[in-house]
Design an enzyme around this catalytic site. Structure first.
Site, short mmCIF file in Angstrom:
data_model
loop_
_atom_site.label_atom_id
_atom_site.label_comp_id
_atom_site.label_asym_id
_atom_site.label_seq_id
_atom_site.Cartn_x
_atom_site.Cartn_y
_atom_site.Cartn_z
N LYS A 266 -7.04 -19.30 -47.47
CA LYS A 266 -6.97 -18.66 -46.16
C LYS A 266 -5.56 -18.09 -45.95
O LYS A 266 -4.58 -18.62 -46.48
CB LYS A 266 -7.34 -19.62 -45.04
CG LYS A 266 -6.37 -20.78 -44.81
CD LYS A 266 -6.88 -21.68 -43.70
CE LYS A 266 -5.88 -22.78 -43.38
NZ LYS A 266 -4.66 -22.29 -42.71
N LYS B 175 -4.07 -27.35 -41.94
CA LYS B 175 -3.02 -26.64 -42.66
C LYS B 175 -2.39 -25.59 -41.75
O LYS B 175 -3.01 -25.10 -40.81
CB LYS B 175 -3.60 -25.96 -43.92
CG LYS B 175 -4.07 -26.95 -44.97
CD LYS B 175 -2.88 -27.67 -45.60
CE LYS B 175 -3.31 -28.70 -46.63
NZ LYS B 175 -3.87 -29.91 -46.02
N ASP B 176 -1.14 -25.24 -42.07
CA ASP B 176 -0.40 -24.27 -41.27
C ASP B 176 -1.17 -22.95 -41.14
O ASP B 176 -1.80 -22.49 -42.09
CB ASP B 176 0.95 -23.98 -41.93
CG ASP B 176 1.83 -25.22 -42.02
OD1 ASP B 176 1.58 -26.02 -42.93
OD2 ASP B 176 2.72 -25.37 -41.18
N ARG B 177 -1.06 -22.36 -39.97
CA ARG B 177 -1.70 -21.07 -39.75
C ARG B 177 -0.92 -19.95 -40.43
O ARG B 177 -1.49 -19.15 -41.18
CB ARG B 177 -1.83 -20.79 -38.25
CG ARG B 177 -2.47 -19.45 -37.93
CD ARG B 177 -2.51 -19.19 -36.42
NE ARG B 177 -3.19 -17.94 -36.13
CZ ARG B 177 -2.61 -16.75 -36.14
NH1 ARG B 177 -1.32 -16.65 -36.45
NH2 ARG B 177 -3.29 -15.65 -35.86
#
Length: 354
Positions: free
Chosen positions: A58, A87-89
């Site tokens: 992503k 998880k981090d954007r």
């Protein structure tokens, strides 16, 4: 409405560094491609079963949104989608999801959307639970001003060696507390005013702030990387721990120096921590300074748990580029890359540090 204890936000978002002032300033996350994280599951897909295990890449998308999109494609409810962690954007993240097998077949390996794509799909026996991973591998590009990648690498080399040898304080990162500490600020509202989804985020923020406060105190006194009488020591990368009843002998101290075992701090809940002596005194005194946070954890029925005070940074390597330095490392599950980076650099003003 009551206000949050005034020092809780500081303990959460700006705790003290352990290794001294960073040796250099650098740009962090100028673009999502500058921060890459890949999950290390620690096990292989089963190869059969009523679920699909999906390896997903992503970009600039948050985990819960991707889970919702996968649910839409699978024709299932969002809560039936499993993932090991958030998880981090603003990053490139490669992580695993599980979805139940649907009646109508889905060509998962062909799924490509604007913000994510499915890289692999394997049959699996069960839904992927939270925390079901061995760790995460990070590749972070640190931008150097005016194309000085070689100079930045030279400035960072000694600090990187220190981090590899000693580890870093295992602080929860700022993303744990919401944008500008918003989840932590809501701890003053009490459980009854929080919806089910909000409740989880606020409780997590409250517990994490208490842990950071204890760790900050031990960083301040220099005991975050040493075993003290009364400590509960934890094996690196494991969940099992044992009491340190007296001053650590040379064998135990040597294992601690080799990052094989670490002291722990409290993840607050009902009852009293199982530590002793001065360690229990410190933890109890700090908990008493944050009655809103401890009260919230107790009211939710949470149990006393432990978390390592120190984070070992494995497979640490760096490579200079023309306009920056590429840094790679592996952290055990639950470790935040921000805990490593804050000991390494001072983030430039236009960095994205959330």
């Amino acid at each position: 409405m009551q206000t949050l204890e005034p020092t809780a936000r500081g303990a959460a978002l700006s705790p003290p560094r352990a290794l001294g002032a960073p040796p250099a300033r650098a740009l962090l996350r100028g673009a999502p491609e500058d921060f890459v994280v890949e999950e290390d599951l620690g096990f292989a897909p089963a190869g059969s079963g009523p679920h699909w295990l999906l390896r997903v890449r992503k970009r600039n998308a948050n985990t819960q949104w991707v889970a919702g999109q996968l649910a839409r494609i699978a024709g299932c409810r969002p809560r039936e989608v499993g993932y090991a962690g958030l998880k981090d954007r603003r990053a490139i993240a490669v992580q695993w999801f599980s979805v139940p097998q649907s009646r109508a077949p889905v060509a998962w390996s062909a799924v490509r959307e604007a913000d994510f794509e499915v890289l692999e799909a394997h049959p699996h026996t069960r839904k992927l639970p939270r925390g079901a991973l061995a760790g995460n591998r990070f590749t972070v590009r640190l931008g150097a001003p005016q194309g000085g990648g070689a100079r930045l690498a030279a400035d960072l080399e000694a600090r990187l060696a220190d981090i590899a040898r000693r580890g870093v304080p295992n602080y929860f990162g700022p993303q744990r507390f919401g944008l500008d500490g918003a989840n932590l600020a809501r701890a003053s509202e009490g459980l009854r005013r929080l919806g089910p989804r909000e409740r989880g985020f606020v409780l997590s923020a409250a517990r994490s702030a208490l842990f950071n406060a204890v760790l900050a105190a031990r960083v301040g006194e220099g005991s975050w990387e040493h075993l003290e009488p009364g400590d509960l020591a934890i094996l690196d990368g494991r969940g099992s721990f044992f009491p340190v009843d007296r001053a650590a002998d040379e064998t135990l101290s040597d294992r601690c120096r080799r990052l094989e075992i670490h002291p722990t701090g409290p993840m607050w809940g009902k009852g009293t921590p199982a530590t002793g002596a001065r360690v229990l005194e410190l933890e109890s005194r700090l908990a008493a300074q944050y009655p809103q946070l401890t009260g919230l954890c107790v009211a939710a029925g949470m149990s006393q748990e432990r978390r390592s005070l120190r984070l070992a940074v494995r497979e640490l390597a760096f490579e200079p580029e023309a306009d920056g330095v590429l840094v790679g490392f592996h952290l055990a599950r639950g470790g935040f890359a921000t805990a490593v980076l804050r000991e390494l650099i001072e983030a430039a003003a236009d960095s994205d540090v959330a």
